[in-house]
Design a protein around this motif. Structure first.
Motif, PDB file in Angstrom:
ATOM      1  N   ASP A 164     -15.791   1.096   2.393  1.00 32.94           N
ATOM      2  CA  ASP A 164     -16.668   2.186   2.301  1.00 32.94           C
ATOM      3  C   ASP A 164     -15.746   3.431   1.739  1.00 32.94           C
ATOM      4  OD1 ASP A 164     -18.725   3.849   2.726  1.00 32.94           O
ATOM      5  OD2 ASP A 164     -18.992   3.478   4.599  1.00 32.94           O
ATOM      6  N   GLU A 165     -16.112   3.609   0.614  1.00 30.75           N
ATOM      7  CA  GLU A 165     -15.327   4.857  -0.150  1.00 30.75           C
ATOM      8  C   GLU A 165     -13.801   4.878   0.209  1.00 30.75           C
ATOM      9  OE1 GLU A 165     -16.272   7.170  -2.036  1.00 30.75           O
ATOM     10  OE2 GLU A 165     -18.411   6.833  -1.722  1.00 30.75           O
ATOM     11  N   PRO A 166     -13.103   3.802  -0.469  1.00 29.51           N
ATOM     12  CA  PRO A 166     -11.772   3.632  -0.226  1.00 29.51           C
ATOM     13  C   PRO A 166     -10.894   4.477  -1.269  1.00 29.51           C
ATOM     14  CG  PRO A 166     -12.690   2.108  -1.859  1.00 29.51           C
ATOM     15  CD  PRO A 166     -13.657   2.534  -1.276  1.00 29.51           C
ATOM     16  N   GLY A 167     -11.765   5.420  -1.978  1.00 29.17           N
ATOM     17  CA  GLY A 167     -10.859   6.399  -2.805  1.00 29.17           C
ATOM     18  C   GLY A 167     -10.762   7.623  -2.280  1.00 29.17           C
ATOM     19  N   ASN A 168     -11.378   7.741  -0.875  1.00 25.89           N
ATOM     20  CA  ASN A 168     -11.670   9.057  -0.167  1.00 25.89           C
ATOM     21  C   ASN A 168     -10.231   9.576   0.009  1.00 25.89           C
ATOM     22  OD1 ASN A 168     -14.320   9.581  -0.261  1.00 25.89           O
ATOM     23  ND2 ASN A 168     -14.665   9.230   2.092  1.00 25.89           N
ATOM     24  N   ASN A 169     -10.073  10.962  -0.507  1.00 26.37           N
ATOM     25  CA  ASN A 169      -8.932  11.608  -0.170  1.00 26.37           C
ATOM     26  C   ASN A 169      -7.588  10.978  -0.916  1.00 26.37           C
ATOM     27  OD1 ASN A 169      -9.896  13.093   1.993  1.00 26.37           O
ATOM     28  ND2 ASN A 169      -9.899  11.408   3.182  1.00 26.37           N
ATOM     29  N   LEU A 170      -7.642  10.333  -1.766  1.00 26.37           N
ATOM     30  CA  LEU A 170      -6.519   9.946  -2.716  1.00 26.37           C
ATOM     31  C   LEU A 170      -6.579  10.644  -3.854  1.00 26.37           C
ATOM     32  CD1 LEU A 170      -6.862   6.100  -2.219  1.00 26.37           C
ATOM     33  CD2 LEU A 170      -5.702   7.466  -1.037  1.00 26.37           C
ATOM     34  N   ASP A 171      -5.238  10.906  -4.401  1.00 26.43           N
ATOM     35  CA  ASP A 171      -5.166  11.735  -5.500  1.00 26.43           C
ATOM     36  C   ASP A 171      -5.220  10.640  -7.013  1.00 26.43           C
ATOM     37  OD1 ASP A 171      -2.614  10.322  -5.694  1.00 26.43           O
ATOM     38  OD2 ASP A 171      -1.405  11.832  -4.925  1.00 26.43           O
ATOM     39  N   ILE A 172      -4.993  11.258  -8.126  1.00 28.28           N
ATOM     40  CA  ILE A 172      -5.357  10.211  -9.294  1.00 28.28           C
ATOM     41  C   ILE A 172      -4.410   9.058  -9.249  1.00 28.28           C
ATOM     42  CG2 ILE A 172      -5.230  10.241 -11.597  1.00 28.28           C
ATOM     43  CD1 ILE A 172      -5.794  13.476 -11.615  1.00 28.28           C
ATOM     44  N   LYS A 173      -3.177   9.362  -8.849  1.00 29.08           N
ATOM     45  CA  LYS A 173      -2.285   8.207  -8.810  1.00 29.08           C
ATOM     46  C   LYS A 173      -2.613   6.893  -8.044  1.00 29.08           C
ATOM     47  CE  LYS A 173       2.564   6.874  -7.351  1.00 29.08           C
ATOM     48  NZ  LYS A 173       3.746   7.351  -6.880  1.00 29.08           N
ATOM     49  N   CYS A 176       0.811  -1.099   0.133  1.00 27.52           N
ATOM     50  CA  CYS A 176      -0.126   0.126  -0.023  1.00 27.52           C
ATOM     51  C   CYS A 176       0.959   1.324   0.128  1.00 27.52           C
ATOM     52  CB  CYS A 176      -1.003   0.078   1.380  1.00 27.52           C
ATOM     53  SG  CYS A 176      -2.161  -1.346   1.005  1.00 27.52           S
ATOM     54  N   GLY A 177       2.029   1.058  -0.156  1.00 28.24           N
ATOM     55  CA  GLY A 177       2.825   2.015  -0.406  1.00 28.24           C
ATOM     56  C   GLY A 177       3.131   3.042   1.006  1.00 28.24           C
ATOM     57  N   ILE A 178       3.146   2.521   2.281  1.00 30.48           N
ATOM     58  CA  ILE A 178       3.273   3.227   3.472  1.00 30.48           C
ATOM     59  C   ILE A 178       4.195   2.935   4.236  1.00 30.48           C
ATOM     60  CG2 ILE A 178       0.974   3.893   3.338  1.00 30.48           C
ATOM     61  CD1 ILE A 178       0.412   1.583   5.399  1.00 30.48           C
ATOM     62  N   ARG A 226      -5.539   6.470  -6.718  1.00 32.41           N
ATOM     63  CA  ARG A 226      -6.759   5.745  -7.174  1.00 32.41           C
ATOM     64  C   ARG A 226      -6.728   4.636  -7.832  1.00 32.41           C
ATOM     65  NH1 ARG A 226     -11.975  10.199  -7.054  1.00 32.41           N
ATOM     66  NH2 ARG A 226     -11.668  10.834  -4.880  1.00 32.41           N
ATOM     67  N   ALA A 227      -5.799   5.198  -8.993  1.00 32.42           N
ATOM     68  CA  ALA A 227      -5.479   4.084 -10.005  1.00 32.42           C
ATOM     69  C   ALA A 227      -4.956   2.922  -9.570  1.00 32.42           C
ATOM     70  CB  ALA A 227      -4.588   4.697 -11.362  1.00 32.42           C
ATOM     71  N   GLU A 228      -3.789   3.145  -8.915  1.00 34.48           N
ATOM     72  CA  GLU A 228      -3.088   1.917  -8.113  1.00 34.48           C
ATOM     73  C   GLU A 228      -4.054   1.141  -7.114  1.00 34.48           C
ATOM     74  OE1 GLU A 228       0.129   3.470  -5.746  1.00 34.48           O
ATOM     75  OE2 GLU A 228       1.171   3.911  -7.783  1.00 34.48           O
ATOM     76  N   LEU A 229      -4.971   2.118  -6.582  1.00 33.90           N
ATOM     77  CA  LEU A 229      -6.129   1.331  -5.548  1.00 33.90           C
ATOM     78  C   LEU A 229      -6.912   0.294  -6.696  1.00 33.90           C
ATOM     79  CD1 LEU A 229      -7.870   0.928  -2.914  1.00 33.90           C
ATOM     80  CD2 LEU A 229      -9.352   2.690  -3.906  1.00 33.90           C
ATOM     81  N   CYS A 230      -7.391   0.575  -7.778  1.00 35.36           N
ATOM     82  CA  CYS A 230      -8.049  -0.130  -8.367  1.00 35.36           C
ATOM     83  C   CYS A 230      -6.996  -1.258  -9.157  1.00 35.36           C
ATOM     84  CB  CYS A 230      -8.526   0.671  -9.739  1.00 35.36           C
ATOM     85  SG  CYS A 230      -9.894   1.753  -9.398  1.00 35.36           S
ATOM     86  N   ASP A 231      -6.140  -1.062  -9.323  1.00 32.61           N
ATOM     87  CA  ASP A 231      -5.055  -2.268  -9.863  1.00 32.61           C
ATOM     88  C   ASP A 231      -5.127  -3.292  -8.494  1.00 32.61           C
ATOM     89  OD1 ASP A 231      -4.908  -1.221 -12.199  1.00 32.61           O
ATOM     90  OD2 ASP A 231      -2.903  -0.051 -11.702  1.00 32.61           O
ATOM     91  N   LYS A 232      -4.882  -2.898  -7.609  1.00 36.94           N
ATOM     92  CA  LYS A 232      -4.433  -3.618  -6.196  1.00 36.94           C
ATOM     93  C   LYS A 232      -6.008  -4.479  -5.980  1.00 36.94           C
ATOM     94  CE  LYS A 232      -1.835  -2.626  -3.240  1.00 36.94           C
ATOM     95  NZ  LYS A 232      -1.084  -4.028  -3.354  1.00 36.94           N
ATOM     96  N   LEU A 233      -6.966  -3.774  -6.064  1.00 39.86           N
ATOM     97  CA  LEU A 233      -8.398  -4.492  -5.718  1.00 39.86           C
ATOM     98  C   LEU A 233      -8.588  -5.380  -6.782  1.00 39.86           C
ATOM     99  CD1 LEU A 233     -10.657  -1.637  -4.693  1.00 39.86           C
ATOM    100  CD2 LEU A 233      -9.421  -3.198  -2.926  1.00 39.86           C
TER     101      LEU A 233
END
Length: 250
Positions: free
Chosen positions: A163-172, A126-128, A174-181
């Motif tokens: 529940d709204e996993p894309g909240n507060n995420l920038d474009i980069k 998750c890049g943290i 959000r795209a990485e989130l979709c790939d991971k999911l």
């Protein structure tokens, strides 16, 4: 394994939010839960996770979630809430380690090496990793969102509710989130196909991550089917009372 809901109603302080909900979610499905603010999306995820009481039936693998111990539910269902909830100022690493409790039986006060290694992997995914010693109250909204996602993955549950996993995420991110999911949903946890159920306000993100849509309006299901059919201008107008098609092309 299936999640079965039959004639379920639920709410808060005698105020009923969901009315007569019935649906089945099979292992391996990727389900978008849509609807306007106040339509009952968050309440639905909380009921399915066994967090709030309900009438009717909510069964996972044939067992009623309301009669199961919280740890047994957590072994099957991981819920990532919205970041508007309050959190204790744990460190990032401690927070992610808490996610391993259902599978390992340990808290971060006595986590075994396997749990620690898996938590570290979830943080890296998750890049943290560079934030692991920071405390939650020191993070930006986007950083906190990725911490909560890592904690949710660390739970090792075959049903993932977001529940709204894309909240507060920038474009980069959000795209990485979709790939991971998408990657996660194509795999298995134990013997069960991974199952994704997610609330999104970003309809393009929903289309990228999910194949089925359950659309709510005023606490009732008004559509349950393929996501392409759900995101037509006609259906969006019905669900949101707004001509979304004139503002964005889905």
């Amino acid at each position: 394994m299936e999640l079965t809901v039959r004639n379920m109603s639920a709410g808060y302080n005698r105020n009923e939010i969901l009315h007569g909900i019935s649906l089945e979610i099979k292992s391996g499905e990727k389900v978008f839960v849509g609807g306007a603010n106040g339509s009952g999306k968050t309440t639905l995820l909380r009921v399915l996770s066994g967090i709030i009481p309900h009438t009717g039936d909510v069964l996972i693998g044939g067992r009623d979630v309301s009669s199961m111990k919280r740890k047994d539910v957590a072994k099957l269902i991981a819920l990532m809430p919205q970041t508007s909830d309050m959190y204790f100022p744990y460190s990032v690493r401690e927070t992610v380690l808490l996610g391993t409790y259902a599978s390992s039986g340990n808290s971060f006060f006595g986590s075994d090496s396997e749990a620690v290694q898996y938590a570290d992997k979830c943080m890296e995914d998750c890049g943290i990793s560079e934030l692991k010693e920071r405390h939650l109250d020191e993070l930006s909204g986007g950083q906190l969102q990725r911490v909560l996602l890592a904690r949710t993955f660390a739970q090792k549950s075959p049903f993932l509710f977001l529940d709204e996993p894309g909240n507060n995420l920038d474009i980069k991110y959000r795209a990485e989130l979709c790939d991971k999911l998408t990657d996660w949903a194509s795999g298995k946890t134990g013997d069960s196909d991974n199952t994704l159920v997610a609330v999104f306000h970003d309809l393009e993100q929903a289309k990228r991550c999910c194949t089925r849509a359950v659309m709510l309006k005023e606490g009732r299901i008004v559509f349950d089917g393929g996501i392409s059919e759900a995101l037509t201008p006609e259906m969006l107008l019905k669900v949101y009372d707004f001509d979304i098609g004139t503002y964005s092309k889905i």
